[in-house]
Design an enzyme around this catalytic site. Sequence first.
Site, PDB file in Angstrom:
ATOM      1  N   VAL A   1       2.317   3.559 -17.892  1.00  0.00           N
ATOM      2  CA  VAL A   1       3.776   3.606 -17.887  1.00  0.00           C
ATOM      3  C   VAL A   1       4.376   3.866 -16.514  1.00  0.00           C
ATOM      4  CG1 VAL A   1       4.019   6.087 -18.337  1.00  0.00           C
ATOM      5  CG2 VAL A   1       5.745   4.498 -19.223  1.00  0.00           C
ATOM      6  N   TYR A   2       3.598   4.370 -15.561  1.00  0.00           N
ATOM      7  CA  TYR A   2       4.152   4.685 -14.248  1.00  0.00           C
ATOM      8  C   TYR A   2       4.679   3.410 -13.584  1.00  0.00           C
ATOM      9  CZ  TYR A   2       1.741   9.217 -14.674  1.00  0.00           C
ATOM     10  OH  TYR A   2       1.302  10.446 -15.090  1.00  0.00           O
ATOM     11  N   SER A   3       5.999   3.392 -13.369  1.00  0.00           N
ATOM     12  CA  SER A   3       6.671   2.216 -12.790  1.00  0.00           C
ATOM     13  C   SER A   3       6.339   0.943 -13.559  1.00  0.00           C
ATOM     14  CB  SER A   3       6.317   2.045 -11.304  1.00  0.00           C
ATOM     15  OG  SER A   3       6.898   3.079 -10.534  1.00  0.00           O
ATOM     16  N   GLY A   4       6.171   1.087 -14.864  1.00  0.00           N
ATOM     17  CA  GLY A   4       5.936  -0.076 -15.716  1.00  0.00           C
ATOM     18  C   GLY A   4       4.688  -0.856 -15.382  1.00  0.00           C
ATOM     19  N   GLY A   5       3.654  -0.170 -14.922  1.00  0.00           N
ATOM     20  CA  GLY A   5       2.382  -0.817 -14.594  1.00  0.00           C
ATOM     21  C   GLY A   5       2.186  -1.060 -13.118  1.00  0.00           C
TER      22      GLY A   5
END
Length: 338
Positions: free
Chosen positions: A54-58
Amino acid sequence: MEYRSLGRTGVSVSPLALGTMMFGPWGNDDRDASIRIIHRALDAGINFMDTADVYSGGVSEEIVGQALQGRRDDVVLATKFFSPMSDDPNHQGSSRRWIMREVENSLRRLGTDYIDLYQVHRPNPHVDIEETLGAMTDLVRQGKVRYIGSSSFAASEIVEAQWASRERNLERFVTEQPPYSLLVRGIELDILPTIQKYGMGSLSYSPLGGGWLSGSWSKDSAPTSPTRKRLAARFDMALPANKRKLEIVDGLAQVAEDAGLTMIELAIGFVINHPGITSAIIGPRTIEQLESQLPAAQVRLSDEVLDRIDSLIAPGTTVNPADDSYGDNTLTPAARRR
């Protein structure tokens, strides 16, 4: 840098783990700069990296994968799943369906064919823990994952997962990832003793308390980023609990000065000096932040310093309960009398 065993796995990891939440649009959107931070951490002896889908959407996983080209086998690589990755309600959680799909996405973004430590990011009261453990066990047996772990599990949830693994002959969680800092000591009551009882590694996050222990906050500060605005209870200076945190930080600053340490060194040193902590996850956004945190790996705190810390914030105390990651499931309406 002295290395420690990751629970009872026999895998050796550094006392500082490089967290990558700030690499990408959530923090440092300069990919080359983020890669330089990763390489500097590796050169300094950090061999443990923690990220999440999930960090920065991948994007964070992609940056990590790019940075580790040619150095992958030198790193113990951890990532997590659980949080929503799109508006599709099935693109999240800890179901078998999502785990088996999302691990492939993480492997692709990370540019690797195996993950050393695959962790469920949060407990899920709506999914049987046996389903989650069963899917993660299959990934271990397929060779895509080496070990599995949990994050922000309450003591009772840790025990339940260990029991299910034993009764169903499934892989067990070998690590837990709890929040822990000078201002968030609640896990000392039962989380850390439970982790130690089961021989798990403990990978604590937020050792700087979201910036409270690095000098980022004062009585005139106000949340600016979308994340901190959303977590107003943790950063609104008008709240009594946050005013109390500022008072404690002032006292801790004097303790650090008397010990010949920076506040950052005291804060991170406090975490990794606990016998129940394997690694403290640091999350620098810049190379300067990383350089200020690296010396903490060598910090050893005397009994006198620890006593002064305990006089400012008692063991087992979390100053602002909003900083804790536990309790959300047990206090849902269905679990209350009314």
